[in-house]
Design a protein around this motif. Structure first.
Motif, PDB file in Angstrom:
ATOM      1  N   UNK A   1       0.644  -1.279  -0.069  1.00 39.79           N
ATOM      2  CA  UNK A   1      -0.101  -0.215   0.021  1.00 39.79           C
ATOM      3  C   UNK A   1       0.959   1.141  -0.059  1.00 39.79           C
ATOM      4  N   UNK A   2       0.390   2.335  -0.550  1.00 42.71           N
ATOM      5  CA  UNK A   2       1.007   3.516  -0.790  1.00 42.71           C
ATOM      6  C   UNK A   2       0.848   4.267   0.646  1.00 42.71           C
ATOM      7  N   UNK A   3       1.370   5.607   0.665  1.00 42.97           N
ATOM      8  CA  UNK A   3       1.144   6.474   1.885  1.00 42.97           C
ATOM      9  C   UNK A   3      -0.180   6.859   2.167  1.00 42.97           C
ATOM     10  N   UNK A   4      -0.333   6.951   3.591  1.00 41.95           N
ATOM     11  CA  UNK A   4      -1.962   7.647   3.939  1.00 41.95           C
ATOM     12  C   UNK A   4      -1.242   8.742   4.482  1.00 41.95           C
ATOM     13  N   UNK A   5      -1.198  10.072   3.804  1.00 39.02           N
ATOM     14  CA  UNK A   5      -0.881  11.433   4.357  1.00 39.02           C
ATOM     15  C   UNK A   5      -1.937  11.842   5.338  1.00 39.02           C
TER      16      UNK A   5
END
Lengths: 207, 318, 426
Positions: free
Chosen positions: A187-191
């Protein structure tokens, strides 16, 4: 008059502060934890050498359990001169080399002794020495692997403190189809704050 | 006729002004409600979960700790972690080794953008899971450019690598000339002799000037108390490395000091399925990192023009 | 020695007492400010407990309105010199008795600055790490350490100058030149330094091309010398209105001349910056593009910057025209330029420096409610301080609060009341 109003204002303020609900951190959306199994540093594949080391069942490599010694198995090709993989070896996907040029099992396997490998120079190599075989064609990559620029080394950078384990070609590449397979990215980032989507470059439509 | 400002007890002034009973009462009412409002306004302080102990408050600067001090501090950190997560960690203060200067090289021809490094780093370094803190950001870059503004940070395709793109992981570049160290007003971040720029989490005041100064966006701030599930704690900790941080301080990649100063490879390298990540001692001419920098024709430092001179190199298979 | 100390304590006590005396307007004003300040205190308590997550800031935009307000207020503080220079260098008579109001404004502004920096810290409990001697002070490498020195130094200088002059007046003695004139001249240079150093805070960051421009320092000064005197013009009129303190129109017009020239320079420098950014068209223009035009569908700041520019331009036109010799129009121009410059320096300078991030991500920033309350609280507290300073100093300057009348009478609420500058923006 003013003082009375102020008294009221302060009292109201105190009450408001005691019962307030503003200004607190907004509830954050759940972020699912990444499956620990995905973080396993093990290589994609296990080499023959790994299997020996792990003292695992090697009966799959007992070629002469089925084949007959002294009788090199015949190779059959279709009309496009593509190798027909026998059903007993249906797990083998022939995908080594472009334009179907590498379509002969005995480019690498030793037809006279199926339990060994044979590079072009006529040597006979054990299965666990397959990297030497790869190097016989892939010179620059072998050079890079040798120096450490290509491939994986795990363990210790400081070999005085522990072993550096250098992985073989077949730990990552399937020799019959060596292109490194694609995979699902983690999964990519969760800013913290809603991000703006960065420049939708060319055909970036990955959302 | 006096007071209004409630923060100031002016009973004396009220008394000697010789005023009437009524106005005294009115004044007292304002004062009392005012003080009540001040007290009530501070109510949120009681919600604090992580109250600074006297020991934490008096904690000395890392470089001023004697070995005995350090022993006590490490014991305190172990105690705190155990109290919070129920796991007894092993916290060490690992020093740089003599004759070692670390460098990192990343093969852009090989990286497939799978983000395993990102999450292995999170697991190794006890980063907060929510809000999320990650030291590595992987950019999906269209072929033919090094302009990071064209990169995609949030790609979530079914499969990587995608045709027409390359992937560029970015983390702390461990600069020779680190702007973050220069701007820190309290010396809470500095470069050690092995080239790693570290942070004393117990000294940082949280001004975020380093975050503004970093050209690689490598630094992260704990906007609130970090949250890590207890079963995800990595108990192998170091003081300047992966011990859990507190609210309000900076953190960033430190080349896994808890591993690398023990001779091991960093977590991001260990997990990389393609072997794109290379790490080692650049003072050792036989190390793979030295060989790469000696033999590869093209390698580069990100944003070379800002003069930071990173110890992190990107190279290609030529 | 002991008598001197005793006398001084009496002076302080009388000053303190008078701060709590006033008519209903004074109480209302102070009450309102107190209520707002308490809202701010409460909001800060929440931030202290839960962390900066209650603000709108993020790793992408790691500084917000706190630092924006800080930057603006450093300018206001620095602008006090624009009253000091005419008086002490050009012997301007009209401003002579007014200069102290400018210096007191500087004191209040610096107090607000220090508060804005403090609320921006992630770990305010570790502020002592900044104190040289017991902490670790990264001087001279860190521009922030320079800022700590110049701001606190400026605060001390102004507190000394104001305190000394007021106490001399209170005692009815002529102030000793050697006790304050040298400090006044040091303060002139110091004022320029506080804003230059604050500009260097940004300019020195090579990784942020939007700030990494040598014109930022001069622009800071130009805008400070516009907004600061404009604020003083408004403040003086309020003082004149509520206290009968003698302030001539001529004095206000002298300040007008300063605002006029500064505004012209300010706009000129802005044009320079915009030209360089957009004409050269290199990749570093991206933050400016975000600010002025929007980027990839994100344009939170676009309306702000264009209103700032519009306000500044209108203010400039009014100021240049003879029209603004009329106080009515002058006031309009002052309010417009204060608001315009606050936006330009706050939203327009600090925030776009973070957008996009050095890795090209666009994450926008909007101050949260809690963050806004903290800002209002600090402004209210600052105005509260300034009001109290004026409440003490005006009677002293008028001679109504003096050693001569110790124990006889306190200037009561019936005499006069002060008010503060236009709460035009905050």
């Amino acid at each position: 008059m003013v003082l009375g109003l102020l008294t009221l204002a302060f009292a109201g303020l105190a009450a408001a502060f005691l019962t307030d609900s503003w200004g607190y951190p907004a509830p954050r959306p759940q972020i699912p934890l990444v499956d620990k199994a995905l973080l396993d540093p093990a290589t994609v594949r296990r080499s023959y050498r790994d299997l020996i080391k792990a003292k695992e069942d090697l009966s799959d490599f007992d070629c002469y359990g089925c084949h007959e010694k002294g009788h090199p198995p015949p190779l059959r090709y279709d009309e496009n001169h593509k190798l027909i993989v026998p059903t007993e070896h249906s797990d083998v996907v022939m995908g080594h080399g472009t334009h179907g040029r590498n379509n002969n099992c005995f480019n690498c396997h030793n037809e006279n002794n199926l339990t060994t490998l044979q590079p072009r120079d006529g040597r006979e190599l054990r299965l666990e020495d397959s990297t030497e075989l790869c190097g016989s064609c892939h010179g620059p990559t072998y050079r890079d692997w040798d120096s450490g620029a290509h491939g994986r080394i795990n363990g210790y950078w400081n070999t005085k403190l522990g072993p550096a384990v250098k992985k073989d070609c077949v730990n990552c590449h399937n020799p019959h189809s060596p292109r490194f397979p694609g995979r699902k990215p983690l999964p990519g980032p969760h800013p913290l704050r809603a991000p703006g989507v960065s420049e939708p470059t060319a055909e970036t439509t990955s959302h | 006729m006096p007071p209004t400002v409630p923060t100031d007890p002016l009973a004396a002034a009220a008394a000697d002004a010789g005023m009437s009973r009524r106005s005294f009462l009115r004044t007292s009412a304002v004062l009392a409600t005012g003080l009540a409002a001040v007290a009530a306004s501070l109510k949120p302080l009681f919600e604090m979960e992580d109250i600074t102990s006297a020991e934490q408050f008096m904690q000395k600067y890392y470089k001023e700790l004697t070995p005995e001090d350090m022993k006590k501090v490490l014991a305190r950190v172990e105690r705190e972690v155990e109290k919070q997560y129920g796991i007894r960690p092993h916290v060490r203060d690992l020093k740089p080794m003599d004759g070692v200067e670390f460098a990192y090289a990343l093969n852009l021809s090989r990286c497939i953008g799978c983000r395993k490094c990102v999450h292995a780093c999170v697991a190794e370094n006890n980063q907060s899971r929510n809000p999320e803190i990650q030291y590595i950001r992987v950019l999906k870059m269209p072929h033919g450019t090094f302009d990071v503004e064209k990169g995609d940070h949030y790609y979530a395709t079914e499969k990587v690598p995608e045709k027409g793109f390359f992937y560029m992981p970015i983390q702390c570049q461990q600069c020779h000339n680190p702007p973050c160290v220069k701007v820190c007003p309290v010396h809470a971040t500095w470069q050690e002799t092995d080239g790693i720029t570290v942070i004393d989490y117990d000294w940082c005041i949280g001004c975020r000037y380093c975050e503004a100064a970093c050209p690689y966006w490598a630094r992260r701030f704990n906007f609130t108390k970090p949250s890590i599930p207890a079963d995800r704690i990595n108990p192998n900790m170091s003081y300047l490395g992966n011990r859990p941080r507190r609210q309000g301080v900076m953190e960033k990649c430190h080349f896994c000091v808890q591993r690398t100063r023990d001779g091991r490879y960093p977590a991001c390298l260990e997990v990389c399925p393609t072997g794109s990540r290379k790490f080692g001692n650049i003072l050792d001419p036989e190390s793979e990192i030295s060989q790469i920098l000696r033999t590869k024709r093209v390698f580069m430092q990100l944003k070379e023009d800002v003069g930071t001179n990173p110890r992190f190199f990107y190279y290609f298979d030529v | 020695m002991i008598t001197a100390a005793r006398n001084y304590l009496v002076f302080l006590r009388r000053c303190a007492r008078i701060a709590f005396v006033g008519d209903w307007r004074y109480y209302t004003w102070m009450g309102v400010l107190t209520v707002v300040a308490l809202f701010g205190l409460n909001a800060y308590a929440k931030q202290f407990a839960h962390g900066l997550i209650v603000t709108g800031m993020s790793d992408e935009v790691s500084w917000g309105v706190y630092i924006a307000n800080f930057t603006f207020l450093v300018g206001v503080a620095a602008a006090a010199v624009m009253m000091v220079i005419p008086v002490y260098i050009y012997d301007n008579e009209e401003l002579h008795d007014l200069v102290i109001f400018g210096e007191l404004l500087a004191v209040a502004a610096i107090i607000m600055c220090l508060m804005f920096v403090t609320v921006d810290l992630g770990r305010p409990d570790r502020f002592w790490h900044l104190i040289p001697g017991i902490g670790q002070f990264n001087f001279p490498a860190s521009m922030l350490s320079w800022d700590v020195i110049v701001l606190n130094g400026y605060l001390l200088l102004n507190v000394h100058i104001c305190g000394y002059l007021l106490y001399s007046r209170y005692r009815g003695v002529k102030p000793g030149k050697w006790f304050y004139i040298p400090f006044v001249f040091v303060a002139i240079f110091w004022a320029v330094s506080i804003h230059t150093v604050t500009a260097f805070l940004y300019v020195g960051l090579g990784g942020r091309p939007f700030w990494n421009s040598s014109i930022v320092g001069p622009r800071f000064l130009a805008s400070a010398f516009t907004a600061g005197p404009a604020l003083i013009i408004l403040a003086l009129q309020v003082i004149r209105r509520v206290t009968h303190y003698h302030i001539t129109d001529k004095a206000l017009l002298t300040l007008r001349a300063i605002v006029q020239v500064s505004m012209l320079i300010n706009v000129f420098l802005l044009v320079n910056e915009v030209f360089k950014e957009f004409y050269s068209g290199n990749l570093h223009v991206i933050s400016s593009r975000y600010l002025f035009l929007g980027l990839h569908g994100h344009h939170a700041l676009v309306p702000w910057i264009w209103s700032a520019i519009t306000l500044n331009l209108i203010a400039m036109v009014i100021l240049v025209l003879p029209l603004s010799r009329s106080l009515k129009y002058l006031n309009v121009a002052c309010v417009l330029s204060i608001v315009g410059i606050w936006i330009e320096k706050g939203m327009g300078l600090v925030i776009p420096g973070f957008i996009p991030t050095p890795l090209g991500a666009v994450v926008e920033y909007t101050p949260s409610l809690n963050e806004t309350l903290v800002c209002f609280g600090i402004w209210a507290f600052g105005l509260l301080c300034y009001t109290i300073f004026l409440r003490m100093s005006v009677p002293i300057l008028q001679g109504r609060l003096a050693k001569a009348n110790e124990g006889i009478s306190e200037p009561g609420p019936d005499d006069v009341v002060e008010d503060t500058p236009a709460p035009s923006h905050s």
